[in-house]
Design a protein around this motif. Structure first.
Motif, PDB file in Angstrom:
ATOM      1  N   TRP A 149       0.798  -1.248  -0.048  1.00 44.43           N
ATOM      2  CA  TRP A 149      -0.035  -0.102  -0.074  1.00 44.43           C
ATOM      3  C   TRP A 149       0.652   1.166  -0.049  1.00 44.43           C
ATOM      4  CZ3 TRP A 149      -2.525  -3.053   4.335  1.00 44.43           C
ATOM      5  CH2 TRP A 149      -3.560  -3.881   3.834  1.00 44.43           C
ATOM      6  N   GLU A 150       2.121   1.095   0.745  1.00 43.55           N
ATOM      7  CA  GLU A 150       2.785   2.385   0.819  1.00 43.55           C
ATOM      8  C   GLU A 150       3.469   2.518  -0.685  1.00 43.55           C
ATOM      9  OE1 GLU A 150       3.022   4.866   2.926  1.00 43.55           O
ATOM     10  OE2 GLU A 150       2.055   3.629   4.476  1.00 43.55           O
ATOM     11  N   ARG A 151       3.794   1.420  -1.193  1.00 39.79           N
ATOM     12  CA  ARG A 151       4.406   1.513  -2.633  1.00 39.79           C
ATOM     13  C   ARG A 151       3.293   2.174  -3.490  1.00 39.79           C
ATOM     14  NH1 ARG A 151       5.451  -3.756  -6.066  1.00 39.79           N
ATOM     15  NH2 ARG A 151       6.955  -3.026  -7.713  1.00 39.79           N
ATOM     16  N   ILE A 152       2.158   1.865  -3.495  1.00 39.20           N
ATOM     17  CA  ILE A 152       1.042   2.486  -4.207  1.00 39.20           C
ATOM     18  C   ILE A 152       0.955   4.082  -4.059  1.00 39.20           C
ATOM     19  CG2 ILE A 152      -1.526   2.532  -4.355  1.00 39.20           C
ATOM     20  CD1 ILE A 152      -1.481  -0.561  -4.059  1.00 39.20           C
ATOM     21  N   LEU A 153       1.103   4.210  -2.675  1.00 37.49           N
ATOM     22  CA  LEU A 153       0.920   5.625  -2.257  1.00 37.49           C
ATOM     23  C   LEU A 153       2.029   6.679  -2.724  1.00 37.49           C
ATOM     24  CD1 LEU A 153      -0.663   4.977   1.046  1.00 37.49           C
ATOM     25  CD2 LEU A 153      -1.778   6.259  -0.907  1.00 37.49           C
ATOM     26  N   LEU A 154       3.264   6.034  -2.882  1.00 32.38           N
ATOM     27  CA  LEU A 154       4.273   6.986  -3.303  1.00 32.38           C
ATOM     28  C   LEU A 154       3.963   7.452  -4.808  1.00 32.38           C
ATOM     29  CD1 LEU A 154       7.503   4.811  -2.147  1.00 32.38           C
ATOM     30  CD2 LEU A 154       6.308   6.994  -1.321  1.00 32.38           C
ATOM     31  N   GLU A 155       3.254   6.537  -5.448  1.00 35.44           N
ATOM     32  CA  GLU A 155       3.008   6.873  -6.921  1.00 35.44           C
ATOM     33  C   GLU A 155       1.735   7.250  -7.258  1.00 35.44           C
ATOM     34  OE1 GLU A 155       3.932   4.655 -11.231  1.00 35.44           O
ATOM     35  OE2 GLU A 155       5.001   4.145  -9.399  1.00 35.44           O
ATOM     36  N   TYR A 156       0.527   6.936  -6.308  1.00 36.02           N
ATOM     37  CA  TYR A 156      -0.680   7.196  -6.406  1.00 36.02           C
ATOM     38  C   TYR A 156      -1.223   7.786  -5.005  1.00 36.02           C
ATOM     39  CZ  TYR A 156      -0.236   3.899 -10.578  1.00 36.02           C
ATOM     40  OH  TYR A 156      -0.116   3.703 -11.538  1.00 36.02           O
ATOM     41  N   PRO A 157      -0.656   9.120  -4.820  1.00 38.31           N
ATOM     42  CA  PRO A 157      -0.957   9.257  -3.415  1.00 38.31           C
ATOM     43  C   PRO A 157      -2.398   9.879  -3.238  1.00 38.31           C
ATOM     44  CG  PRO A 157       0.048  11.048  -4.793  1.00 38.31           C
ATOM     45  CD  PRO A 157       0.097   9.869  -5.616  1.00 38.31           C
ATOM     46  N   ARG A 158      -3.323   9.730  -4.235  1.00 39.79           N
ATOM     47  CA  ARG A 158      -4.843   9.806  -4.278  1.00 39.79           C
ATOM     48  C   ARG A 158      -5.449   8.644  -4.020  1.00 39.79           C
ATOM     49  NH1 ARG A 158      -6.636  15.107  -7.705  1.00 39.79           N
ATOM     50  NH2 ARG A 158      -5.259  16.592  -6.739  1.00 39.79           N
ATOM     51  N   ASP A 159      -4.994   7.259  -3.922  1.00 38.94           N
ATOM     52  CA  ASP A 159      -5.477   6.123  -3.715  1.00 38.94           C
ATOM     53  C   ASP A 159      -6.041   6.130  -2.209  1.00 38.94           C
ATOM     54  OD1 ASP A 159      -6.295   3.433  -3.372  1.00 38.94           O
ATOM     55  OD2 ASP A 159      -4.577   2.778  -4.835  1.00 38.94           O
ATOM     56  N   ALA A 171      -5.763   2.744  -0.556  1.00 43.86           N
ATOM     57  CA  ALA A 171      -4.574   2.306  -0.035  1.00 43.86           C
ATOM     58  C   ALA A 171      -4.250   3.119   1.115  1.00 43.86           C
ATOM     59  CB  ALA A 171      -3.575   2.427  -0.934  1.00 43.86           C
ATOM     60  N   LEU A 172      -4.420   4.264   1.240  1.00 43.68           N
ATOM     61  CA  LEU A 172      -4.175   5.021   2.362  1.00 43.68           C
ATOM     62  C   LEU A 172      -4.942   4.661   3.723  1.00 43.68           C
ATOM     63  CD1 LEU A 172      -3.102   7.875   3.866  1.00 43.68           C
ATOM     64  CD2 LEU A 172      -5.096   8.757   2.934  1.00 43.68           C
ATOM     65  N   ARG A 173      -6.288   4.387   3.389  1.00 47.18           N
ATOM     66  CA  ARG A 173      -7.205   3.903   4.585  1.00 47.18           C
ATOM     67  C   ARG A 173      -6.525   2.617   5.117  1.00 47.18           C
ATOM     68  NH1 ARG A 173      -8.687   3.369   8.641  1.00 47.18           N
ATOM     69  NH2 ARG A 173     -10.713   3.796   9.681  1.00 47.18           N
ATOM     70  N   LEU A 174      -6.262   1.554   4.255  1.00 54.13           N
ATOM     71  CA  LEU A 174      -5.852   0.351   4.534  1.00 54.13           C
ATOM     72  C   LEU A 174      -4.430   0.480   5.515  1.00 54.13           C
ATOM     73  CD1 LEU A 174      -7.113  -1.677   1.635  1.00 54.13           C
ATOM     74  CD2 LEU A 174      -7.778  -1.713   3.901  1.00 54.13           C
ATOM     75  N   SER A 175      -3.421   1.170   4.863  1.00 52.20           N
ATOM     76  CA  SER A 175      -2.242   1.352   5.400  1.00 52.20           C
ATOM     77  C   SER A 175      -2.507   1.772   6.786  1.00 52.20           C
ATOM     78  CB  SER A 175      -1.453   2.371   4.716  1.00 52.20           C
ATOM     79  OG  SER A 175       0.073   2.157   4.679  1.00 52.20           O
ATOM     80  N   HIS A 176      -3.139   2.886   7.075  1.00 45.78           N
ATOM     81  CA  HIS A 176      -3.661   3.539   8.171  1.00 45.78           C
ATOM     82  C   HIS A 176      -3.849   2.603   9.208  1.00 45.78           C
ATOM     83  CE1 HIS A 176      -4.659   7.136  10.517  1.00 45.78           C
ATOM     84  NE2 HIS A 176      -5.984   6.964  10.448  1.00 45.78           N
ATOM     85  N   TYR A 177      -4.711   1.622   8.952  1.00 47.74           N
ATOM     86  CA  TYR A 177      -5.365   0.620   9.795  1.00 47.74           C
ATOM     87  C   TYR A 177      -4.407  -0.424  10.154  1.00 47.74           C
ATOM     88  CZ  TYR A 177      -7.488  -3.916  10.457  1.00 47.74           C
ATOM     89  OH  TYR A 177      -7.557  -5.284  10.999  1.00 47.74           O
ATOM     90  N   SER A 178      -3.369  -0.825   9.277  1.00 41.71           N
ATOM     91  CA  SER A 178      -2.410  -1.746   9.379  1.00 41.71           C
ATOM     92  C   SER A 178      -1.370  -1.039  10.337  1.00 41.71           C
ATOM     93  CB  SER A 178      -1.651  -2.289   8.144  1.00 41.71           C
ATOM     94  OG  SER A 178      -0.861  -3.235   8.360  1.00 41.71           O
ATOM     95  N   HIS A 179      -0.721   0.054   9.978  1.00 45.69           N
ATOM     96  CA  HIS A 179       0.202   0.552  10.870  1.00 45.69           C
ATOM     97  C   HIS A 179      -0.438   1.052  12.434  1.00 45.69           C
ATOM     98  CE1 HIS A 179       3.204   1.663   7.861  1.00 45.69           C
ATOM     99  NE2 HIS A 179       2.359   2.669   7.429  1.00 45.69           N
ATOM    100  N   PHE A 180      -1.767   1.115  12.291  1.00 46.74           N
ATOM    101  CA  PHE A 180      -2.314   1.117  13.587  1.00 46.74           C
ATOM    102  C   PHE A 180      -2.209  -0.023  14.666  1.00 46.74           C
ATOM    103  CE2 PHE A 180      -6.440   0.722  16.169  1.00 46.74           C
ATOM    104  CZ  PHE A 180      -6.141   1.885  16.974  1.00 46.74           C
ATOM    105  N   TYR A 181      -2.151  -1.262  13.911  1.00 46.08           N
ATOM    106  CA  TYR A 181      -2.050  -2.418  14.721  1.00 46.08           C
ATOM    107  C   TYR A 181      -0.759  -3.159  14.579  1.00 46.08           C
ATOM    108  CZ  TYR A 181      -6.963  -2.729  15.609  1.00 46.08           C
ATOM    109  OH  TYR A 181      -8.191  -2.509  16.032  1.00 46.08           O
ATOM    110  N   LEU A 182       0.286  -2.268  13.785  1.00 44.78           N
ATOM    111  CA  LEU A 182       1.589  -3.290  13.920  1.00 44.78           C
ATOM    112  C   LEU A 182       2.627  -1.980  13.885  1.00 44.78           C
ATOM    113  CD1 LEU A 182       1.936  -5.970  12.946  1.00 44.78           C
ATOM    114  CD2 LEU A 182       2.002  -5.392  10.556  1.00 44.78           C
ATOM    115  N   HIS A 183       2.498  -0.921  13.437  1.00 45.71           N
ATOM    116  CA  HIS A 183       3.968  -0.134  13.466  1.00 45.71           C
ATOM    117  C   HIS A 183       3.742   1.203  14.320  1.00 45.71           C
ATOM    118  CE1 HIS A 183       4.187  -1.932   9.151  1.00 45.71           C
ATOM    119  NE2 HIS A 183       4.925  -2.729  10.162  1.00 45.71           N
TER     120      HIS A 183
END
Ligand code: FE2
Length: 461
Positions: A114-124, A127-139
């Protein structure tokens, strides 16, 4: 090839499918009850749209239910078959790789995609919301804020759904400790859309962390009328309101909200269960009679005691089993978690490092073995964030540590931990009360009286 509101191409011949899919993603951003309906409409227009199939797989994973894990795999296989037939954009293929990683329990690798997608497609925004979710539980919060920091350049007030992105920005900043930035972003998002519950919730977190309880109650009272079309997440937001009342010593209000809002329905949703279990645990520390409420939660927890999908949820299931005296179920759950902790997935590591010792401490506490619980929790005090969740949610384990050390009569340690706690939460009456208790136990009556005075002053408002 149709594009969505943010200019991202979707592999489908159907404009209707693309439009319905856009509605689905927007509904997901807003925690709307009709998110699934929009996905069904998408499939009615194009039953093999790759992004719709991938998104369905993501949604199945978000429930954290074993019965839906196989369906998430099935969705990915259908997406692969569809892509073999009709092709896909680079972005869609990266989403497929993210789903494949999630299917094998590798949330970290999914997040990398998802982060790879966001570098190139920052309006996805998906991907943003899922990455937000995953970082919340992981990072943790720093990663959440860094993620948002890489995409905000592509957003401004003129871009559709900007408000939802501001809400993500607000919560990321709150978890990273930048309360001023979080509050400004969250309040602007709510100005744009008063029904934006994620942004509402982000501001609620700021008010919780800063001990602005009365403002918090007013903030949520002013917005709860907007939550009629919100999914179970509204329960979590009601839980936040109860947290303010708890700190103010208004225990009847906490229980009224328990019965009337955040545990009004005996749902199986893991977040609903975490709200309820962690609140009962807190209430019992304050000597509040919570009646028979553990039993219903323990029934749910027992059904999920072998899930081992999300360590944060498991740790809460264990609270209910331990408090309701379900010794056999708790022992079986511990064995299942020990087994799961040897796996390869991202959550296996979380279980091994933090989840298991927390569950063991929970069981020790329920048996009255404060010393063992303190020994288990003390080394985790700066690593408990690895379990995932928010600062506000994880505070239940900080409370467990303080109370176990106090219960074991380890007064010097209790004084140190509560000195830290009151420094970090200077507007928390409960923390000052407990600090006063620890100071008195150390024989420092004058300091104890001063700490009690701080608590009384805060409560008198
Ligand atoms: Fe929250």
């Amino acid at each position: 090839m149709p594009a969505d509101l943010h200019g991202l191409e979707l592999t489908t011949d159907s404009d209707d499918a693309a439009a319905a899919y856009g509605d689905c993603v927007r509904a997901y951003l807003g925690f709307k009850l009709d998110t699934g309906e929009h996905l069904k409409r998408t499939f009615a227009a194009d039953g093999e749209m790759p992004m719709a199939l991938i998104t369905r797989g993501y949604f199945f994973h978000l429930f954290c239910l074993p019965g839906l894990e196989a369906k998430a795999v099935q969705s990915r296989e259908q997406a692969e078959a569809a892509i073999a037939q009709r092709g896909a954009t680079k972005r869609e293929k990266w989403h497929l790789a993210a789903l494949a990683a999630w299917n094998r329990g590798d949330m970290a690798a999914a997040t990398d995609q998802w982060e790879r997608i966001l570098l190139e497609y920052p309006r996805d925004v998906l991907a943003l919301r899922l990455s937000h979710y995953s970082h919340f539980y992981l990072h943790g919060g720093a990663a959440m804020r860094q993620s948002v920091g890489r995409i905000m350049h592509a957003w401004d007030e003129g871009v559709p759904d900007y408000g939802y992105v501001l809400g993500v920005c607000a919560f990321a900043n709150e978890e990273a400790g930048d309360y001023a930035a979080a509050e400004a972003a969250g309040r602007r998002a709510v100005e744009i859309n008063p029904g934006d519950i994620w942004a509402t919730h982000a501001v609620a977190h700021v008010l919780e962390m800063q001990g602005r309880q009365r403002e918090g109650i007013d903030w949520l009272d002013g917005l709860c009328g907007e939550w009629g079309d919100i999914n179970n997440f509204r329960f979590h937001t009601w839980w936040h309101k109860a947290m303010y009342h708890l700190e103010l010593g208004q225990h009847d209000a906490v229980l009224a909200l328990y019965d009337g809002e955040y545990r009004a329905e005996p749902t199986e949703d893991y977040l609903d269960v975490t709200n309820a279990t962690a609140m009962l645990w807190r209430l019992e520390y304050l000597g509040v009679d919570i009646g028979e409420r553990w039993r219903e939660l323990a029934d749910v927890a027992e059904r999920h005691s072998q899930d081992a999908i999300l360590a944060f949820a498991d740790a809460h299931y264990m609270m209910a089993l331990a408090k309701d005296g379900r010794d056999a179920a708790a022992a079986q759950m511990l064995a299942a978690l020990e087994q799961a902790s040897t796996g390869q997935g991202s959550q296996a590591k979380v279980l091994a490092e933090v989840g298991l010792p927390v569950c063991r401490a929970t069981l020790a506490l329920a048996k009255g073995d404060d010393g063992s619980a303190a020994d288990l929790l003390l080394p985790l005090r700066d690593r408990i964030w690895r379990l995932g969740g928010s600062h506000a949610q994880r505070d239940v384990w900080a409370q467990m540590l303080c109370r176990s050390v106090m219960g074991a009569g380890r007064n010097q340690e209790a004084r140190a931990l509560l000195a830290q706690r009151t420094a970090e939460k200077p507007n928390s009456p409960i923390s000052w009360r407990w600090y006063a208790e620890a100071l008195a136990a150390c024989g420092d009556g004058a300091a104890a009286a001063e700490a009690r005075g701080r608590a009384d002053q805060l409560l008198s408002g």
